[in-house]
Design a protein around this motif. Structure first.
Motif, PDB file in Angstrom:
ATOM      1  N   ARG A   1       4.348   2.093 -18.100  1.00  0.00           N
ATOM      2  CA  ARG A   1       3.792   3.437 -17.959  1.00  0.00           C
ATOM      3  C   ARG A   1       4.709   4.474 -18.608  1.00  0.00           C
ATOM      4  O   ARG A   1       4.241   5.418 -19.258  1.00  0.00           O
ATOM      5  CB  ARG A   1       3.589   3.765 -16.486  1.00  0.00           C
TER       6      ARG A   1
ATOM      7  N   SER B   1       2.301   1.698  -3.620  1.00  0.00           N
ATOM      8  CA  SER B   1       1.348   1.407  -4.686  1.00  0.00           C
ATOM      9  C   SER B   1       1.696   2.176  -5.955  1.00  0.00           C
ATOM     10  O   SER B   1       2.470   3.147  -5.931  1.00  0.00           O
ATOM     11  CB  SER B   1      -0.063   1.783  -4.244  1.00  0.00           C
ATOM     12  N   ARG B   2       1.104   1.768  -7.036  1.00  0.00           N
ATOM     13  CA  ARG B   2       1.297   2.472  -8.299  1.00  0.00           C
ATOM     14  C   ARG B   2       0.904   3.935  -8.186  1.00  0.00           C
ATOM     15  O   ARG B   2       1.633   4.826  -8.648  1.00  0.00           O
ATOM     16  CB  ARG B   2       0.482   1.800  -9.400  1.00  0.00           C
ATOM     17  N   ALA B   3      -0.234   4.206  -7.588  1.00  0.00           N
ATOM     18  CA  ALA B   3      -0.718   5.582  -7.501  1.00  0.00           C
ATOM     19  C   ALA B   3       0.222   6.470  -6.704  1.00  0.00           C
ATOM     20  O   ALA B   3       0.413   7.646  -7.029  1.00  0.00           O
ATOM     21  CB  ALA B   3      -2.113   5.591  -6.864  1.00  0.00           C
ATOM     22  N   ILE B   4       0.836   5.905  -5.678  1.00  0.00           N
ATOM     23  CA  ILE B   4       1.747   6.694  -4.841  1.00  0.00           C
ATOM     24  C   ILE B   4       3.087   6.910  -5.523  1.00  0.00           C
ATOM     25  O   ILE B   4       3.658   8.006  -5.475  1.00  0.00           O
ATOM     26  CB  ILE B   4       1.937   6.002  -3.474  1.00  0.00           C
ATOM     27  N   ARG B   5       3.611   5.889  -6.172  1.00  0.00           N
ATOM     28  CA  ARG B   5       4.974   5.971  -6.710  1.00  0.00           C
ATOM     29  C   ARG B   5       5.071   6.471  -8.150  1.00  0.00           C
ATOM     30  O   ARG B   5       6.143   6.896  -8.587  1.00  0.00           O
ATOM     31  CB  ARG B   5       5.651   4.604  -6.590  1.00  0.00           C
ATOM     32  N   GLU B   6       3.979   6.441  -8.890  1.00  0.00           N
ATOM     33  CA  GLU B   6       4.077   6.872 -10.282  1.00  0.00           C
ATOM     34  C   GLU B   6       4.530   8.327 -10.443  1.00  0.00           C
ATOM     35  O   GLU B   6       5.347   8.616 -11.329  1.00  0.00           O
ATOM     36  CB  GLU B   6       2.755   6.650 -11.010  1.00  0.00           C
TER      37      GLU B   6
ATOM     38  N   LYS C   1       0.833  -1.206   0.000  1.00  0.00           N
ATOM     39  CA  LYS C   1       0.000   0.000   0.000  1.00  0.00           C
ATOM     40  C   LYS C   1       0.863   1.251   0.000  1.00  0.00           C
ATOM     41  O   LYS C   1       0.560   2.231  -0.696  1.00  0.00           O
ATOM     42  CB  LYS C   1      -0.931  -0.007   1.210  1.00  0.00           C
TER      43      LYS C   1
ATOM     44  N   ASP D   1      -2.194  -0.911 -19.511  1.00  0.00           N
ATOM     45  CA  ASP D   1      -0.777  -0.555 -19.623  1.00  0.00           C
ATOM     46  C   ASP D   1      -0.226  -1.033 -20.963  1.00  0.00           C
ATOM     47  O   ASP D   1       0.496  -0.306 -21.657  1.00  0.00           O
ATOM     48  CB  ASP D   1       0.041  -1.197 -18.500  1.00  0.00           C
TER      49      ASP D   1
END
Length: 247
Positions: free
Chosen positions: A140, A104-109, A101, A164
């Motif tokens: 991405r 996550s993708r949303a946090i690290r992108e 969590k 993706d």
């Protein structure tokens, strides 16, 4: 990520590079190589930027491709202890749900894109390679409209979606072990069909008889895994040479 993402073998060797702030003081990166025109960003697996195997791979790419390779920390300083690879009894000590969590993708992108934008502003050619956790990241970066990289390599990617794959718009190499619960047969087939339809240059490398994570955490003493590691590394080197040294 599946349990297979946390299995593997720790290699011997001493990394040759250095650490430095990247792209700002809030991030650190392992940096190796001296090419001022060509850069590669290596997006780490679940064991993070300080894991020795990741740094040794970065060294090989820097030397064999003739590129400056950046291995940024995308876990905010958090790492999984590499000695857990040889002691599975310790897996229960980790808060894996929380770890996933927090990363996550949303946090690290956003951090991922910031790192790529920095490299794009500094180098003539930029490539990206990601193993396991890093696999979704390179897809991405390769998406249409971003103009962040010139080519990518994805080794046994995790957390990849059909969307993706649909968005890929740069030359893409896939390193795909036969046994992989993260990069499923369905996703493999979708990759093959979609990249052909989009007329994207791609290279799909199938590794029979080996499992997810073998390319970055394989056991050099096991012939099948050793051969896969060598072939996977050589394939990535050839791909980057082809697409990063054409000016």
């Amino acid at each position: 990520m599946q349990s297979c993402c946390f299995r593997g073998f720790q290699w011997n060797g001493t990394p040759k590079g250095k650490t430095e702030p990247f792209p700002t003081s809030t991030n650190q990166a392992y940096v190796t190589g001296v090419n001022k025109d060509t850069a590669i960003m290596l997006v780490h697996d679940a064991f993070g930027w300080s894991f020795g195997n990741n740094r040794l791979l970065a060294d090989h790419l820097a030397e064999e491709v003739n590129a400056t390779v950046y291995l940024p920390d995308l876990f905010g300083g958090e790492v999984l202890p590499s000695d857990s690879l040889s002691d599975r009894s310790r897996w229960g000590d980790f808060d894996m749900d929380g770890f996933q969590k927090r990363n996550s993708r949303a946090i690290r992108e956003p951090e991922l894109f910031e790192c790529a934008k920095h490299l794009r502003s500094q180098y003539k050619k930029v490539g990206a390679i990601g193993y396991c956790y890093g696999g979704w990241a390179v897809f991405r970066l390769a998406a249409k409209g971003h103009n962040l990289v010139d080519c990518v390599v994805a080794g046994h990617p995790s957390w990849v979606t059909r969307n993706d794959i649909d968005g890929v718009d740069v030359p893409t190499q896939i390193l795909a072990p036969e046994i992989d619960h993260a990069y499923t047969d369905e996703l493999k087939e979708h990759t093959w069909e979609t990249l052909q339809k989009h007329s994207v240059p791609f290279d799909y490398q199938h590794f029979p008889g080996v499992e997810h994570a073998c390319l970055v955490r394989g056991d050099p003493k096991r012939p099948g895994e050793r051969d896969a590691m060598i072939r996977g590394k050589n394939a990535a080197v050839g791909w980057f040479k082809q697409y990063l040294h054409r000016y």
